[in-house]
Scaffold this active site. Structure first.
Site, short mmCIF file in Angstrom:
data_model
loop_
_atom_site.label_atom_id
_atom_site.label_comp_id
_atom_site.label_asym_id
_atom_site.label_seq_id
_atom_site.Cartn_x
_atom_site.Cartn_y
_atom_site.Cartn_z
N CYS A 12 1.08 -1.10 -0.28
CA CYS A 12 0.23 0.34 0.17
C CYS A 12 0.87 1.04 -0.13
CB CYS A 12 -0.81 0.38 1.09
SG CYS A 12 -1.56 1.46 2.31
N CYS A 37 0.36 3.78 2.80
CA CYS A 37 0.40 3.30 4.45
C CYS A 37 2.29 4.21 4.19
CB CYS A 37 0.85 1.85 4.14
SG CYS A 37 -1.45 0.94 3.89
#
Length: 120
Positions: A30, A33
């Site tokens: 991600c 993230c």
């Protein structure tokens, strides 16, 4: 305090204690993230009295499912064992600091009263 990796094995032990626990639900693939991680880490260093937990949603799929995590990163705040905030999306540093400030100001007795009234 640096971040703590949370798993199904240590999740309850960490999140059910008194005080504030912030959680970052994330995954290695991600991009947002990865961009949020240094912000989260810096905040953890500013607030040694708060537990900053990280939940790898790939490795801990059971926890992701339990909290219905549909989008990552998701930030969750738990105070005295009660989930008081959960929102998907990477927060800018100022918003994360504001969240911490708001959670610190909560009247947990009042929140418990509202939760008890809601359950009846």
């Amino acid at each position: 305090m640096a971040t703590v990796e949370l798993t199904t094995a240590n999740f309850e032990e960490v999140t059910e204690r008194d005080g504030i626990v912030l959680l970052d639900f994330w995954a290695d693939w991600c991009g947002p993230c990865k961009r949020f991680a240094p912000v989260y880490e810096r905040s953890s260093e500013k607030h040694p009295d708060i537990v900053f937990g990280k939940v790898d949603t790939e490795a801990q799929q059971e926890l992701g499912a339990r909290f219905n995590i549909r989008s990552i990163p998701t930030v969750m705040a738990i105070r005295d064992g009660v989930i008081v905030f959960a929102q998907p999306g990477a927060l800018p540093e100022s918003a994360l600091e504001n969240l911490i400030e708001q959670v610190e100001k909560l009247d947990m007795d009042e929140i418990r009263k509202k939760m008890a009234a809601h359950e009846h």
